[in-house]
Scaffold this active site. Sequence first.
Site: not given
Length: 253
Positions: A130-131, A211, A214, A237
């Site tokens: 995702c990062c 984010c 998280c 990240c």
Amino acid sequence: MAPRDATALALDPENALREEAQALNAQYGELDTPKLLETALHRLYPGKIALVSSFGAESAVLLHLLSEVDASAPVLFVDTRKLFGETLRYRETLVARFGLTGVRTITPDDDELAEADPQGALWLKDPDRCCHLRKVLPLDRALNGFDAWMTGRKRFQSSTRSKLELFEVAEGRIKINPLANWSVEDLKDYAARLDLPPHPLVAQGFPSIGCMPCTDKVAPGEDARAGRWRGADKVECGIHLPTHGREIDGSGI
């Protein structure tokens, strides 16, 4: 111009950049931050350097310092589309307060999101990917055309940042950390003296802000970044890891 040897860069670019970073640390390592910014922006990499900012908990100090030197300098802001609304509004507050005219908002690629994260829940099962999708790849594309970039990282923030140099090498570019040797007290004193607006989430227990899914609150006595990816074996990240832009690595601005 930056002190680059074209022949050395062609033969062994990574080693040439490492030598360049060492030379820059030796020559400019004792400069105060405003002079360092002026040197980087106007002497070493004119038109070829950007500040990457998360507009997070400690971002106001460096953004203000930058505005005092060159308010038109490029500032890259990665909007992952998972950020707190407070962060987006804080960005607008600082842009207006400091007169920043070079801020560029970078977003993930729509097609990549549709393929890899159609439900927007990739952070639940694979936060590293995702990062990579939402932060690393967009920034990698945005840095095309720049020879160097600056970050707001400090040595005190975590054990992985404790030996930060002012100048280092990342992905074929020089990376500069103008606040590397600043302490928590230095930041607080500067912000108080200039009456800089704080990120609204700091007072709510978020000393490090990424984010929304998280980022957790931090308890008294915990490391400032303890709320980032809480419960996961993850501290960055990906933007500040050596493999930035090349693979899914799980590494913050």
